[in-house]
Design a protein around this motif. Structure first.
Motif, PDB file in Angstrom:
ATOM      1  N   SER A   1      45.777  46.329  47.946  1.00  0.00           N
ATOM      2  CA  SER A   1      45.885  46.825  46.254  1.00  0.00           C
ATOM      3  C   SER A   1      44.791  46.003  45.613  1.00  0.00           C
ATOM      4  O   SER A   1      44.782  44.629  45.714  1.00  0.00           O
ATOM      5  CB  SER A   1      47.250  46.348  45.755  1.00  0.00           C
ATOM      6  OG  SER A   1      47.139  46.576  44.433  1.00  0.00           O
ATOM      7  N   ARG A   2      44.126  46.524  44.672  1.00  0.00           N
ATOM      8  CA  ARG A   2      43.217  45.773  43.919  1.00  0.00           C
ATOM      9  C   ARG A   2      43.693  45.532  42.395  1.00  0.00           C
ATOM     10  O   ARG A   2      43.207  44.544  41.629  1.00  0.00           O
ATOM     11  CB  ARG A   2      41.820  46.678  43.697  1.00  0.00           C
ATOM     12  CG  ARG A   2      41.189  46.916  45.061  1.00  0.00           C
ATOM     13  CD  ARG A   2      40.032  47.586  44.633  1.00  0.00           C
ATOM     14  NE  ARG A   2      39.297  47.883  46.044  1.00  0.00           N
ATOM     15  CZ  ARG A   2      38.245  47.281  46.570  1.00  0.00           C
ATOM     16  NH1 ARG A   2      37.771  46.179  45.984  1.00  0.00           N
ATOM     17  NH2 ARG A   2      37.802  47.633  47.408  1.00  0.00           N
ATOM     18  N   ILE A   3      45.172  45.965  42.082  1.00  0.00           N
ATOM     19  CA  ILE A   3      45.713  45.731  40.830  1.00  0.00           C
ATOM     20  C   ILE A   3      46.881  44.909  40.713  1.00  0.00           C
ATOM     21  O   ILE A   3      47.428  44.487  40.052  1.00  0.00           O
ATOM     22  CB  ILE A   3      45.833  47.184  40.064  1.00  0.00           C
ATOM     23  CG1 ILE A   3      46.703  48.022  40.868  1.00  0.00           C
ATOM     24  CG2 ILE A   3      44.471  47.978  39.856  1.00  0.00           C
ATOM     25  CD1 ILE A   3      47.160  49.096  39.952  1.00  0.00           C
ATOM     26  N   ALA A   4      47.385  44.665  42.064  1.00  0.00           N
ATOM     27  CA  ALA A   4      48.596  43.421  42.219  1.00  0.00           C
ATOM     28  C   ALA A   4      47.770  42.411  41.660  1.00  0.00           C
ATOM     29  O   ALA A   4      46.689  41.956  41.750  1.00  0.00           O
ATOM     30  CB  ALA A   4      48.833  43.706  43.642  1.00  0.00           C
ATOM     31  N   ALA A   5      48.798  41.654  40.836  1.00  0.00           N
ATOM     32  CA  ALA A   5      48.497  40.463  40.100  1.00  0.00           C
ATOM     33  C   ALA A   5      47.500  39.587  40.828  1.00  0.00           C
ATOM     34  O   ALA A   5      46.597  38.857  40.392  1.00  0.00           O
ATOM     35  CB  ALA A   5      49.624  40.012  39.440  1.00  0.00           C
ATOM     36  N   VAL A   6      47.906  39.278  42.181  1.00  0.00           N
ATOM     37  CA  VAL A   6      47.311  38.310  42.694  1.00  0.00           C
ATOM     38  C   VAL A   6      45.771  38.567  43.311  1.00  0.00           C
ATOM     39  O   VAL A   6      44.909  37.638  43.519  1.00  0.00           O
ATOM     40  CB  VAL A   6      48.046  38.019  44.097  1.00  0.00           C
ATOM     41  CG1 VAL A   6      48.068  39.019  45.131  1.00  0.00           C
ATOM     42  CG2 VAL A   6      47.614  36.688  44.857  1.00  0.00           C
ATOM     43  N   ASN A   7      45.478  39.892  43.260  1.00  0.00           N
ATOM     44  CA  ASN A   7      44.195  40.417  43.430  1.00  0.00           C
ATOM     45  C   ASN A   7      43.294  40.555  42.407  1.00  0.00           C
ATOM     46  O   ASN A   7      42.086  40.548  42.384  1.00  0.00           O
ATOM     47  CB  ASN A   7      44.120  41.442  44.503  1.00  0.00           C
ATOM     48  CG  ASN A   7      44.614  41.140  45.980  1.00  0.00           C
ATOM     49  OD1 ASN A   7      44.393  39.963  46.268  1.00  0.00           O
ATOM     50  ND2 ASN A   7      45.111  41.834  46.899  1.00  0.00           N
ATOM     51  N   ARG A   8      43.958  41.158  41.546  1.00  0.00           N
ATOM     52  CA  ARG A   8      43.382  41.582  40.021  1.00  0.00           C
ATOM     53  C   ARG A   8      42.639  40.694  39.456  1.00  0.00           C
ATOM     54  O   ARG A   8      41.381  40.599  38.858  1.00  0.00           O
ATOM     55  CB  ARG A   8      44.318  42.109  39.067  1.00  0.00           C
ATOM     56  CG  ARG A   8      44.065  42.825  37.730  1.00  0.00           C
ATOM     57  CD  ARG A   8      45.242  43.079  36.972  1.00  0.00           C
ATOM     58  NE  ARG A   8      45.814  41.798  36.649  1.00  0.00           N
ATOM     59  CZ  ARG A   8      47.261  41.786  36.594  1.00  0.00           C
ATOM     60  NH1 ARG A   8      47.881  42.954  36.580  1.00  0.00           N
ATOM     61  NH2 ARG A   8      48.029  40.734  36.222  1.00  0.00           N
ATOM     62  N   ASP A   9      43.054  39.241  39.534  1.00  0.00           N
ATOM     63  CA  ASP A   9      42.402  38.343  38.645  1.00  0.00           C
ATOM     64  C   ASP A   9      41.716  37.427  39.598  1.00  0.00           C
ATOM     65  O   ASP A   9      41.299  36.191  39.224  1.00  0.00           O
ATOM     66  CB  ASP A   9      43.509  37.401  37.941  1.00  0.00           C
ATOM     67  CG  ASP A   9      44.196  38.195  37.033  1.00  0.00           C
ATOM     68  OD1 ASP A   9      43.703  39.024  36.395  1.00  0.00           O
ATOM     69  OD2 ASP A   9      45.531  38.043  36.802  1.00  0.00           O
ATOM     70  N   ARG A  10      41.228  37.932  40.664  1.00  0.00           N
ATOM     71  CA  ARG A  10      40.347  36.920  41.686  1.00  0.00           C
ATOM     72  C   ARG A  10      39.053  36.442  41.130  1.00  0.00           C
ATOM     73  O   ARG A  10      38.511  35.572  41.324  1.00  0.00           O
ATOM     74  CB  ARG A  10      40.239  37.627  42.971  1.00  0.00           C
ATOM     75  CG  ARG A  10      41.392  37.643  43.906  1.00  0.00           C
ATOM     76  CD  ARG A  10      41.511  36.427  44.409  1.00  0.00           C
ATOM     77  NE  ARG A  10      42.459  36.430  45.579  1.00  0.00           N
ATOM     78  CZ  ARG A  10      42.591  36.694  46.805  1.00  0.00           C
ATOM     79  NH1 ARG A  10      41.251  36.862  47.217  1.00  0.00           N
ATOM     80  NH2 ARG A  10      43.533  36.763  47.624  1.00  0.00           N
ATOM     81  N   GLU A  11      38.407  37.448  40.245  1.00  0.00           N
ATOM     82  CA  GLU A  11      37.268  37.068  39.629  1.00  0.00           C
ATOM     83  C   GLU A  11      37.226  36.054  38.850  1.00  0.00           C
ATOM     84  O   GLU A  11      36.453  35.233  38.553  1.00  0.00           O
ATOM     85  CB  GLU A  11      36.637  38.501  38.847  1.00  0.00           C
ATOM     86  CG  GLU A  11      36.384  39.551  39.740  1.00  0.00           C
ATOM     87  CD  GLU A  11      35.376  40.710  39.089  1.00  0.00           C
ATOM     88  OE1 GLU A  11      35.286  40.636  37.730  1.00  0.00           O
ATOM     89  OE2 GLU A  11      35.184  41.543  39.641  1.00  0.00           O
ATOM     90  N   LYS A  12      38.380  35.892  38.046  1.00  0.00           N
ATOM     91  CA  LYS A  12      38.640  34.930  37.176  1.00  0.00           C
ATOM     92  C   LYS A  12      38.734  33.538  37.939  1.00  0.00           C
ATOM     93  O   LYS A  12      38.011  32.507  37.486  1.00  0.00           O
ATOM     94  CB  LYS A  12      40.069  34.703  36.448  1.00  0.00           C
ATOM     95  CG  LYS A  12      39.886  36.209  35.512  1.00  0.00           C
ATOM     96  CD  LYS A  12      41.111  36.292  34.842  1.00  0.00           C
ATOM     97  CE  LYS A  12      41.159  37.569  33.995  1.00  0.00           C
ATOM     98  NZ  LYS A  12      42.550  37.695  33.196  1.00  0.00           N
ATOM     99  N   LEU A  13      39.248  33.425  39.189  1.00  0.00           N
ATOM    100  CA  LEU A  13      39.406  32.445  39.883  1.00  0.00           C
ATOM    101  C   LEU A  13      37.750  32.015  40.445  1.00  0.00           C
ATOM    102  O   LEU A  13      37.262  30.940  40.407  1.00  0.00           O
ATOM    103  CB  LEU A  13      40.241  32.593  41.234  1.00  0.00           C
ATOM    104  CG  LEU A  13      40.220  31.480  42.393  1.00  0.00           C
ATOM    105  CD1 LEU A  13      40.446  30.067  41.765  1.00  0.00           C
ATOM    106  CD2 LEU A  13      40.964  31.903  43.444  1.00  0.00           C
ATOM    107  N   GLU A  14      36.989  32.916  40.865  1.00  0.00           N
ATOM    108  CA  GLU A  14      35.956  32.822  41.481  1.00  0.00           C
ATOM    109  C   GLU A  14      34.835  32.139  40.228  1.00  0.00           C
ATOM    110  O   GLU A  14      33.994  31.478  40.479  1.00  0.00           O
ATOM    111  CB  GLU A  14      35.227  34.134  41.802  1.00  0.00           C
ATOM    112  CG  GLU A  14      35.970  34.828  43.098  1.00  0.00           C
ATOM    113  CD  GLU A  14      35.825  33.867  44.493  1.00  0.00           C
ATOM    114  OE1 GLU A  14      34.765  33.217  44.204  1.00  0.00           O
ATOM    115  OE2 GLU A  14      36.738  33.764  45.015  1.00  0.00           O
TER     116      GLU A  14
END
Length: 802
Positions: A208-221
């Motif tokens: 999943s790209r929209i599950a919360a843990v993956n959706r916001d990865r760009e913000k972490l990066e």
């Protein structure tokens, strides 16, 4: 700070900063569990459980990063915490190693796995391959999330090992031994529609790209990239202190057997292996699995277990225990490996180990790790020879001096090197390993052979050669007994004992029986080889002496008349007269095919993509009758040869001689008639062998190459027969066996050029073959994509590939 940026900390600096072995062990285990989470598949609805959140304690640096994600980027707290943990660290670690309990974290992940909230693909054995074939009729190498979940939902939990943590149907369980057998979302999935393609194509599983843990990865990066300095080498540090770096360069036991065991052992064989491990590991394995499996009776414990459960149990055994147990089961016949069969991983073939790309293999001499590295087996042999003698011990030096006597080289090591370079591996090992018992023990230890197990000297050397990585061909000449009997019977015709001699009758009876068997085998093989469409076969250009032999005899039943009607070539015994006429009947059928080639044209949909698009490579298999694809001179030679076989045997009245030999008396006419028959048989069988219309195995012998890149591959067959292939050639994209394989060569059947002949590898009837029956199961070619679809598809594929 340098230039206002924090200095980068490399592995050596991290080793100096964190010297405590207990801390390092805990750190490595947490890294392994983060690896596990990073490679899993989750659905869009996935949310982090409280157990998983509570199992992780962040460091001060991790808390600061989490708070930024929550307050500045609007990321939910639970997701922000796990995202920080998965990143591991920047200049400082984001996880508090001392306050995070790896076992508590493993239990939390295990619960997620068993509930199906996070999924790992089960990649061993035929299960995923068969499930993919059920779901998708067309070639499809990039799956959507929905397709990925449909594929995985019907499969067991994937069996992997991250350090000491195993995964599988029993959840996440700690083992007593460490491995690196990690999950990836790129897995082997299908065979394409092109019949000449042998490759097993990968599929890319989506998470999943929209599950919360993956959706916001760009913000972490973005936050990580804004931090001062480069990230410290935390992952490389974990690899170094785990011991994986040094193991990476091992060559003998650094690899893992799980891909081989998972792909190449039938279910009953796998159960026998786990049963043996439970009963022979001195109680250690039982103790390790007792928390989740009742093992009071090993046979009962494994009786109803599936492949995934058995493989997860196998992960609790040491590699040496697995190797020894498999070797014993092969030696005892519990795992049946026919002579000549080499089992390799099938769908997990890409799981090679270490710097040498070690791949496990199973043959009749047991387990070994092989490598494509040039000269790999020879390098191992050289090390083994060095290990047999301790240079510091006077007695060893004297013994080595004695073994190398006759070589006029002063330095002992140079003398040993000269011996190694000038002696064939078998000769060198026979001389050195069998010289004394201590050498035999040292050699067995070097190659991982538990003991010589009562092996004869020949079997011991064969086993050592196999485990070093050398080919160990079994002596397979299907005509060996026939020729021995022929010579004996010919000798008796020249003696005074022929008339009424029981000795003569005893020699003639098995001789004519072996002749009949030889002719039946030749007719079955040649009719199958020349009249079958091998390109579209389940196992292209590969011969099974049971199923394909039966198919060849069925063809003979259709085409070979006899005075009493159709002869039954599939019967237990076929009349010699029908066998003799069968060769000319086969020639007649081949001529009929030549007269109507349009009836056998290959459909355009089965032609390879390159056909007609290049002049550098040619596809000549345009007919579904293989004989029609041969060069005209080859076709003429085969038809003439088949007719000559029938003619020479008929002219010498071989059938009558066979029926009357019991009543012979020593008269000039009778002896002359028998001699003529034996001479005709010799001519006919020699003709069969020369044409390649029988199962004579040719093995790679040597290769030469000139400065321009032109190569000649030489193959040797029984009794001095030879054949060679030249490279490069325009005709090596047609799906025929490659130059590294042994095969049956139809030496008269040239395709395109004289040396490029029709050839077939061997298939063996074994549990391994039955396990993979119906493989390959080819998918249809997908519909053409629009330009826009192709652009999107290509971009996504490139992203996944990298």
């Amino acid at each position: 700070m340098i230039g206002g940026r924090m200095p980068h900390r490399n592995v050596e600096e991290l080793k100096a900063a964190y010297p405590d072995s207990a801390w390092r062990g805990r750190f490595v285990e947490i890294c392994d569990l983060m690896d596990l989470l990073g490679g899993c598949v989750i659905a869009d609805s996935y949310t982090i459980s409280d157990d998983l959140r509570n199992a992780i304690t962040l460091s001060a640096a991790g808390v600061a990063l989490r708070d930024k994600l929550v307050t500045k980027e609007g990321v939910a707290a639970k997701e922000a915490k796990l995202m920080c943990a998965l990143s591991l660290g920047h200049d400082e670690l984001f996880i508090d190693i001392e306050k995070t309990d790896p076992d508590e974290l493993a239990r939390a992940i295990s619960k997620e796995v068993l509930e199906g909230r996070i999924q790992l693909p089960f990649v061993f054995g035929p299960e995923l391959y068969d499930r993919y074939a059920e779901l998708f009729e067309d070639e499809k190498d990039i799956l959507t999330l929905d397709e990925t979940l449909r594929l995985l939902d019907a499969l067991p939990v994937g069996v992997f090992q991250f350090g000491r943590f195993t995964t599988g149907p029993y959840g996440v369980r700690r083992a007593g031994t460490s491995r690196s057998l990690q999950s990836k979302r790129r897995v082997s999935g299908y065979h394409c529609s092109r019949a000449i393609c042998r490759a097993l194509h990968p599929i890319y599983l989506e998470t999943s790209r929209i599950a919360a843990v993956n959706r916001d990865r760009e913000k972490l990066e973005d936050l990580l990239s804004s931090m001062d300095g480069e990230a410290a080498e935390w992952w490389a540090f974990a690899t170094e202190v785990s011991g994986a770096t040094s193991a990476y360069y091992g060559d003998q036991r650094a690899g893992t057997l799980i891909p081989l065991i998972g792909d190449a052992l039938a279910l009953d064989e796998l159960r026998a292996l786990i049963w043996a491990l439970l009963d022979t590991s001195k109680g250690r394995l039982r103790a390790d699995v007792a928390g989740f499996l009742d093992v009071r009776n090993a046979n009962t414990a494994v009786a109803d277990l599936g492949r995934a459960e058995l493989l997860q149990l196998a992960l609790f055994a040491r590699e040496s225990e697995l190797r020894i147990a498999v070797d014993r089961l092969v030696r005892d016949g519990v795992i049946e490996v026919p002579p000549g069969e080499v089992r390799r991983a099938v769908v997990s073939f890409g799981m090679r180990s270490g710097a040498f790309g070690l791949a496990p293999e199973l043959g009749r001499h047991g387990i070994r790790f092989s490598s494509d590295e040039p000269g790999f087996a020879l390098l191992r042999e050289r090390r083994l020879l060095d290990a047999l003698y301790v240079r510091e011990a006077d007695t060893d030096v004297e013994e080595l001096e004695w073994q190398l006597r006759g070589l006029e080289i002063p330095d002992l090591d140079e003398r040993l090197e000269y011996f190694f370079q000038r002696r064939a591996p078998r000769e060198a090992l026979e001389r050195m390993v069998l010289a004394r018992k201590t050498n035999m023990i040292a050699a067995c230890e070097e190659v991982g052979l538990e003991e010589n197990g009562g092996l004869s000297d020949r079997e011991l050397i064969d086993t050592i050669l196999w485990k070093l990585g050398f080919p160990v061909p079994s002596e397979e000449d299907p005509h060996k007994d026939f020729w021995a009997r022929h010579e004996r019977l010919w000798s008796l015709t020249q003696s005074s004992e022929i008339g009424g001699s029981e000795r003569f009758i005893e020699a003639a009876t098995p001789y004519f029986a072996s002749l009949e068997g030889l002719l039946v085998d030749a007719l079955a093989f040649s009719s199958w080889a020349l009249l079958t469409d091998h390109l579209d076969a389940d196992a292209p250009f590969s011969y099974d002496d049971e199923a394909d032999r039966a198919a060849g005899l069925a063809l003979m039943n259709e085409i070979a008349p006899s005075p009493a009607g159709s002869s039954n070539y599939s019967a237990e015994r076929v009349d010699l007269g029908n066998l003799i006429s069968g060769f000319s009947a086969l020639a007649g059928r081949l001529e009929a095919c030549v007269a109507t080639p349009v009836d056998y044209e290959r459909p355009p949909s089965e032609l390879p993509d390159y056909d007609g698009k290049t002049e550098l490579k040619s596809f000549l298999l345009n007919s579904t009758v293989m004989f029609l694809n041969l060069t005209p001179p080859s076709r003429d030679r085969i038809i003439t040869g088949l007719r000559e076989i029938t003619q020479v045997l008929t002219s010498a009245e071989v059938n009558s001689v066979r029926n009357e030999y019991a009543h012979y008396r020593r008269t000039v006419r009778a002896i002359s008639r028998l001699e003529s028959a034996l001479d005709a048989i010799r001519q006919a069988v020699t003709r069969i062998e020369t044409l390649g219309l029988c199962r004579l195995l040719f093995r790679p012998a040597r290769m030469t190459r000139d400065e321009w890149g032109r190569s000649v591959f030489y193959y040797s067959g029984p009794r001095g027969l030879e054949h060679s292939f030249s490279r490069p050639t325009r005709f090596d994209w047609m799906g025929l066996p490659g130059m590294s394989e042994s095969f049956y060569a139809v030496r008269s059947a040239a395709i395109g050029e004289p040396t490029e002949v029709l050839r077939f590898t061997r298939r063996f009837r074994s549990p391994f073959l039955e396990m993979w029956s119906g493989y390959p199961n080819r998918r249809r070619r997908p519909r053409a994509k629009s330009a826009e679809e192709a652009e999107v598809y290509g971009a996504k594929r490139d992203a996944l590939s990298h």
